[in-house]
Scaffold this motif. Structure first.
Motif, PDB file in Angstrom:
ATOM      1  N   ALA A   1      66.952   6.390  50.787  1.00  0.00           N
ATOM      2  CA  ALA A   1      66.299   6.932  51.265  1.00  0.00           C
ATOM      3  C   ALA A   1      64.968   5.551  51.975  1.00  0.00           C
ATOM      4  CB  ALA A   1      64.964   6.828  49.866  1.00  0.00           C
ATOM      5  N   ASP A   2      64.738   6.767  53.354  1.00  0.00           N
ATOM      6  CA  ASP A   2      63.535   5.524  54.243  1.00  0.00           C
ATOM      7  C   ASP A   2      62.299   5.891  53.888  1.00  0.00           C
ATOM      8  OD1 ASP A   2      65.492   5.416  56.001  1.00  0.00           O
ATOM      9  OD2 ASP A   2      65.261   7.471  55.912  1.00  0.00           O
ATOM     10  N   LEU A   3      62.012   6.408  53.069  1.00  0.00           N
ATOM     11  CA  LEU A   3      60.384   6.182  52.267  1.00  0.00           C
ATOM     12  C   LEU A   3      60.445   7.302  51.419  1.00  0.00           C
ATOM     13  CD1 LEU A   3      57.489   8.170  53.614  1.00  0.00           C
ATOM     14  CD2 LEU A   3      57.834   9.055  52.097  1.00  0.00           C
ATOM     15  N   VAL A   4      60.050   7.204  49.988  1.00  0.00           N
ATOM     16  CA  VAL A   4      60.193   7.542  48.446  1.00  0.00           C
ATOM     17  C   VAL A   4      58.417   7.474  48.668  1.00  0.00           C
ATOM     18  CG1 VAL A   4      60.183   6.974  46.434  1.00  0.00           C
ATOM     19  CG2 VAL A   4      62.147   5.808  47.540  1.00  0.00           C
ATOM     20  N   THR A   5      58.306   8.488  47.916  1.00  0.00           N
ATOM     21  CA  THR A   5      56.730   9.091  47.014  1.00  0.00           C
ATOM     22  C   THR A   5      57.008   9.633  46.154  1.00  0.00           C
ATOM     23  OG1 THR A   5      56.841  10.337  50.188  1.00  0.00           O
ATOM     24  CG2 THR A   5      55.121  10.979  47.284  1.00  0.00           C
ATOM     25  N   PHE A   6      56.525   8.823  45.004  1.00  0.00           N
ATOM     26  CA  PHE A   6      56.154   9.216  43.502  1.00  0.00           C
ATOM     27  C   PHE A   6      54.696   9.326  43.560  1.00  0.00           C
ATOM     28  CE2 PHE A   6      53.193   5.670  42.111  1.00  0.00           C
ATOM     29  CZ  PHE A   6      53.333   4.327  43.309  1.00  0.00           C
ATOM     30  N   HIS A   7      54.609   9.964  41.861  1.00  0.00           N
ATOM     31  CA  HIS A   7      53.621  10.602  41.120  1.00  0.00           C
ATOM     32  C   HIS A   7      52.430   9.821  41.106  1.00  0.00           C
ATOM     33  CE1 HIS A   7      52.778  14.955  42.887  1.00  0.00           C
ATOM     34  NE2 HIS A   7      54.298  14.627  42.987  1.00  0.00           N
ATOM     35  N   LEU A   8      51.354  10.026  41.021  1.00  0.00           N
ATOM     36  CA  LEU A   8      50.326   8.803  40.486  1.00  0.00           C
ATOM     37  C   LEU A   8      50.541   8.755  39.192  1.00  0.00           C
ATOM     38  CD1 LEU A   8      46.985   8.558  42.136  1.00  0.00           C
ATOM     39  CD2 LEU A   8      47.277   9.392  40.528  1.00  0.00           C
ATOM     40  N   GLU A   9      50.705  10.436  38.974  1.00  0.00           N
ATOM     41  CA  GLU A   9      49.735  10.926  37.582  1.00  0.00           C
ATOM     42  C   GLU A   9      51.353  10.574  36.452  1.00  0.00           C
ATOM     43  OE1 GLU A   9      50.890  12.870  39.645  1.00  0.00           O
ATOM     44  OE2 GLU A   9      49.140  13.525  40.640  1.00  0.00           O
ATOM     45  N   ALA A  10      52.638   9.842  36.789  1.00  0.00           N
ATOM     46  CA  ALA A  10      53.664  10.106  36.430  1.00  0.00           C
ATOM     47  C   ALA A  10      53.932   8.757  35.997  1.00  0.00           C
ATOM     48  CB  ALA A  10      54.970  10.173  37.254  1.00  0.00           C
ATOM     49  N   THR A  11      52.806   7.699  36.189  1.00  0.00           N
ATOM     50  CA  THR A  11      53.033   6.094  36.033  1.00  0.00           C
ATOM     51  C   THR A  11      51.462   5.528  35.749  1.00  0.00           C
ATOM     52  OG1 THR A  11      53.701   4.083  36.747  1.00  0.00           O
ATOM     53  CG2 THR A  11      52.859   5.464  37.893  1.00  0.00           C
ATOM     54  N   GLU A  12      52.043   4.471  34.350  1.00  0.00           N
ATOM     55  CA  GLU A  12      50.845   3.385  34.821  1.00  0.00           C
ATOM     56  C   GLU A  12      50.746   2.392  35.337  1.00  0.00           C
ATOM     57  OE1 GLU A  12      48.736   3.506  30.951  1.00  0.00           O
ATOM     58  OE2 GLU A  12      48.806   5.808  31.704  1.00  0.00           O
ATOM     59  N   ARG A  13      52.303   1.966  35.244  1.00  0.00           N
ATOM     60  CA  ARG A  13      52.133   1.010  36.568  1.00  0.00           C
ATOM     61  C   ARG A  13      52.794   1.328  38.024  1.00  0.00           C
ATOM     62  NH1 ARG A  13      56.638  -2.083  32.590  1.00  0.00           N
ATOM     63  NH2 ARG A  13      55.359  -1.736  30.384  1.00  0.00           N
ATOM     64  N   ILE A  14      51.348   1.928  38.856  1.00  0.00           N
ATOM     65  CA  ILE A  14      51.502   1.944  40.356  1.00  0.00           C
ATOM     66  C   ILE A  14      51.714   0.679  40.889  1.00  0.00           C
ATOM     67  CG2 ILE A  14      50.108   3.106  41.487  1.00  0.00           C
ATOM     68  CD1 ILE A  14      48.313   4.566  39.808  1.00  0.00           C
ATOM     69  N   GLN A  15      51.105  -0.231  40.433  1.00  0.00           N
ATOM     70  CA  GLN A  15      51.472  -1.520  41.089  1.00  0.00           C
ATOM     71  C   GLN A  15      52.976  -1.661  41.211  1.00  0.00           C
ATOM     72  OE1 GLN A  15      48.725  -3.263  43.015  1.00  0.00           O
ATOM     73  NE2 GLN A  15      50.476  -3.808  44.665  1.00  0.00           N
ATOM     74  N   GLU A  16      53.419  -2.052  40.318  1.00  0.00           N
ATOM     75  CA  GLU A  16      54.814  -1.996  40.076  1.00  0.00           C
ATOM     76  C   GLU A  16      55.939  -1.366  41.042  1.00  0.00           C
ATOM     77  OE1 GLU A  16      58.023  -1.914  36.326  1.00  0.00           O
ATOM     78  OE2 GLU A  16      56.022  -2.862  35.633  1.00  0.00           O
ATOM     79  N   THR A  17      55.249  -0.178  41.254  1.00  0.00           N
ATOM     80  CA  THR A  17      56.483   1.144  41.765  1.00  0.00           C
ATOM     81  C   THR A  17      56.213   0.590  43.184  1.00  0.00           C
ATOM     82  OG1 THR A  17      55.515   2.856  39.921  1.00  0.00           O
ATOM     83  CG2 THR A  17      56.756   3.308  41.586  1.00  0.00           C
ATOM     84  N   ILE A  18      54.911   0.820  43.764  1.00  0.00           N
ATOM     85  CA  ILE A  18      54.286   0.332  44.498  1.00  0.00           C
ATOM     86  C   ILE A  18      55.145  -1.180  45.255  1.00  0.00           C
ATOM     87  CG2 ILE A  18      53.474  -0.158  47.010  1.00  0.00           C
ATOM     88  CD1 ILE A  18      50.583   1.393  44.959  1.00  0.00           C
ATOM     89  N   ASP A  19      55.864  -1.659  44.645  1.00  0.00           N
ATOM     90  CA  ASP A  19      56.287  -3.413  44.893  1.00  0.00           C
ATOM     91  C   ASP A  19      57.934  -3.026  45.105  1.00  0.00           C
ATOM     92  OD1 ASP A  19      53.588  -4.261  45.378  1.00  0.00           O
ATOM     93  OD2 ASP A  19      53.939  -5.408  43.234  1.00  0.00           O
ATOM     94  N   ALA A  20      58.273  -2.104  43.829  1.00  0.00           N
ATOM     95  CA  ALA A  20      59.381  -1.885  43.697  1.00  0.00           C
ATOM     96  C   ALA A  20      60.258  -1.498  45.151  1.00  0.00           C
ATOM     97  CB  ALA A  20      59.958  -1.102  42.759  1.00  0.00           C
ATOM     98  N   ILE A  21      59.828   0.258  45.579  1.00  0.00           N
ATOM     99  CA  ILE A  21      60.179   0.495  46.549  1.00  0.00           C
ATOM    100  C   ILE A  21      59.753  -0.776  48.039  1.00  0.00           C
ATOM    101  CG2 ILE A  21      59.103   2.487  48.208  1.00  0.00           C
ATOM    102  CD1 ILE A  21      57.968   3.472  45.864  1.00  0.00           C
ATOM    103  N   ARG A  22      58.567  -1.190  48.267  1.00  0.00           N
ATOM    104  CA  ARG A  22      58.728  -1.798  49.468  1.00  0.00           C
ATOM    105  C   ARG A  22      59.902  -2.687  49.446  1.00  0.00           C
ATOM    106  NH1 ARG A  22      55.416  -0.356  52.715  1.00  0.00           N
ATOM    107  NH2 ARG A  22      53.618   0.086  51.613  1.00  0.00           N
ATOM    108  N   GLN A  23      59.963  -3.977  48.293  1.00  0.00           N
ATOM    109  CA  GLN A  23      61.008  -4.812  48.376  1.00  0.00           C
ATOM    110  C   GLN A  23      62.226  -4.230  48.766  1.00  0.00           C
ATOM    111  OE1 GLN A  23      59.675  -6.932  44.381  1.00  0.00           O
ATOM    112  NE2 GLN A  23      58.431  -7.667  45.415  1.00  0.00           N
TER     113      GLN A  23
END
Ligand code: DX5
Ligand code: ZN
Length: 219
Positions: A83-105
């Protein structure tokens, strides 16, 4: 820049490779790949093995839309498989910051999506940290649904908030786009337009060229 992102959910899987080549030949720069888990949305599509095998054959930009619960558990794997870009759903997790960081890292761009019933306010605190906001214009889960007019105002609000903060964030919309209504989200401020049925039903190359002409006309 305005971009068309053809969604392979509407492609014929028997001919997937050929159809992606057609899309690319007609000038599309993005490919929208819908991942569904049967839990966050009531349908199951495809996952990592499909993305990995496509990645070996094409360098088109992979715009991967993950409609899965707890996206933080799998986000990095989607980047690893191409994936060059991963888009996730805000409604799908309590861990938004963690998800952003995982994709970015893991080295990809980050998108965050809201369903039609989710207010725009929910996404505003994350604008500084994402590359794209995806405003769903149908309930996620299936292709071939009708564009929800109630979402047009949300596109406007997201674009206005981005402009107000002086950010460079893409606004993508997904669901129900046709040759007849494609100008509506563009005029409201979207610049990445997903189209599934409108691309893969009928003559793919003609469809892509026609939709791209309409999109670039608005740039
Ligand atoms: C729906 C998917 C869409 C879908 C759009 O949950 O996220 O990407 O493929 O299909 P159309 O363009 O047919 O509405
Ligand atoms: Zn999608």
């Amino acid at each position: 820049m305005n971009i068309l992102s053809p969604s392979i959910l509407a492609a014929d899987c028997w001919q997937l490779g050929q159809q992606i080549e057609q899309v690319q030949r007609s000038g599309a720069k993005y490919l929208h790949i819908d991942v569904m888990d049967g839990i966050f949305v009531p349908s199951i599509s495809f996952g990592m093995p499909v993305i990995s095998s496509l990645r070996k054959r094409t360098d088109i930009f992979f715009d991967v839309h993950i409609m899965i619960r707890e996206p933080e558990r799998y986000a990095a794997q989607f980047v690893e498989c191409g994936a060059d870009l991963v888009t996730f759903h805000l409604e799908a997790t309590e861990r938004i910051q963690e998800t952003i960081d995982a994709i970015r890292q893991a080295g990809a761009k980050v998108g965050i999506s809201i369903k039609p019933g989710t207010p725009v306010e929910a996404v505003l605190p994350w604008l500084e940290q994402v590359d794209m906001v995806l405003v769903m214009t149908v309930e996620p889960g299936f292709g071939g649904q009708k564009y929800m007019d109630t979402c047009t105002e949300k596109i406007r609000q997201v674009r206005a908030a981005i402009a107000e903060k002086g950010l460079r964030v893409d606004v993508e919309i997904d669901g129900g786009v046709t040759a007849e209504n494609i100008t509506v989200p563009l005029e409201a401020g979207a610049n990445v337009i997903v189209a599934g049925s409108a691309v893969f039903r009928g003559d793919i190359e003609e469809n892509v060229k026609m939709l791209m002409a309409q999109i670039s006309h608005k740039s």
